[in-house]
Design a protein around this motif. Structure first.
Motif, mmCIF file in Angstrom:
data_model
loop_
_atom_site.group_PDB
_atom_site.id
_atom_site.type_symbol
_atom_site.label_atom_id
_atom_site.label_comp_id
_atom_site.label_asym_id
_atom_site.label_seq_id
_atom_site.Cartn_x
_atom_site.Cartn_y
_atom_site.Cartn_z
ATOM 1 N N VAL A 1 0.845 -1.193 0.000
ATOM 2 C CA VAL A 1 0.000 0.000 0.000
ATOM 3 C C VAL A 1 0.880 1.242 0.000
ATOM 4 N N TYR A 2 0.681 2.096 -0.999
ATOM 5 C CA TYR A 2 1.372 3.378 -1.059
ATOM 6 C C TYR A 2 0.709 4.343 -0.088
ATOM 7 N N ASP A 3 -0.623 4.485 -0.215
ATOM 8 C CA ASP A 3 -1.377 5.352 0.691
ATOM 9 C C ASP A 3 -2.862 5.195 0.397
ATOM 10 N N LEU A 4 -3.662 5.830 1.208
ATOM 11 C CA LEU A 4 -5.092 5.918 0.956
ATOM 12 C C LEU A 4 -5.310 6.912 -0.178
ATOM 13 N N HIS A 5 -6.456 6.812 -0.845
ATOM 14 C CA HIS A 5 -6.743 7.641 -2.019
ATOM 15 C C HIS A 5 -8.159 8.198 -1.876
ATOM 16 N N ALA B 1 -4.058 3.567 -3.147
ATOM 17 C CA ALA B 1 -3.077 3.506 -4.223
ATOM 18 C C ALA B 1 -2.055 2.459 -3.789
ATOM 19 N N LEU B 2 -1.681 1.587 -4.717
ATOM 20 C CA LEU B 2 -0.708 0.539 -4.429
ATOM 21 C C LEU B 2 0.586 0.818 -5.178
ATOM 22 N N TYR B 3 1.650 0.216 -4.698
ATOM 23 C CA TYR B 3 2.924 0.292 -5.403
ATOM 24 C C TYR B 3 2.902 -0.626 -6.617
ATOM 25 N N VAL B 4 3.616 -0.243 -7.666
ATOM 26 C CA VAL B 4 3.805 -1.097 -8.830
ATOM 27 C C VAL B 4 4.403 -2.420 -8.350
ATOM 28 N N GLY B 5 3.880 -3.500 -8.858
ATOM 29 C CA GLY B 5 4.391 -4.819 -8.495
ATOM 30 C C GLY B 5 3.671 -5.470 -7.335
ATOM 31 N N ALA B 6 2.905 -4.702 -6.579
ATOM 32 C CA ALA B 6 2.126 -5.301 -5.491
ATOM 33 C C ALA B 6 1.022 -6.153 -6.118
ATOM 34 N N PRO B 7 0.834 -7.375 -5.644
ATOM 35 C CA PRO B 7 -0.240 -8.211 -6.203
ATOM 36 C C PRO B 7 -1.600 -7.613 -5.821
#
Length: 93
Positions: free
Chosen positions: A18-22, A53-59
Motif C-alpha cells: 500500500v502506497y497510501d489511501l486515495h 493507491a498501491l505500489y507497482v508490483g504489489a499483487p
C-alpha cells in the motif's frame, strides 16, 4: 482514543504494497471529523469503503484481500476495497 476511521487508515497503511489511501476521482471518499478528515475511508458502521493507491508490483487481488481481512478484523461488517492508482516505488510520498 482514535476515531474508527483513523484506526482503519493506520491498519490499511501497514499492509505491504500500500502506497497510501486515495480520495477517489474527485476526493469524495473521506470521513469528516472535527477539524480534520481521513481521506480514503468512508464508513457508516455497517459498510466500510477503502480506496487505496498501491505500489507497482504489489499483487492487486492479494493486497486488496489483505486490506479487507485486516479491516474486517478491526471493525467487522462489509468492507469494500477499491484500488484507485498504481504508483512507482520511487514516487515521493
Amino acid at each position: 482514543m482514535a476515531e474508527p476511521a483513523e484506526s482503519i487508515a493506520e491498519v490499511v497503511r501497514a499492509v505491504p504494497g500500500v502506497y497510501d489511501l486515495h480520495g477517489g476521482m474527485f476526493g469524495e471518499v473521506a470521513t469528516y471529523l472535527p477539524r480534520r478528515r481521513v481521506v480514503g475511508v468512508r464508513t457508516d458502521g455497517e459498510t466500510t469503503e477503502i480506496h487505496v493507491a498501491l505500489y507497482v508490483g504489489a499483487p492487486i487481488r492479494e493486497t486488496a484481500g489483505r486490506i479487507r481481512d485486516d479491516v474486517t478484523a478491526l471493525v467487522g461488517g462489509v468492507v469494500d476495497v477499491t484500488v484507485e492508482d498504481i504508483v512507482p516505488r520511487d514516487e515521493p510520498s
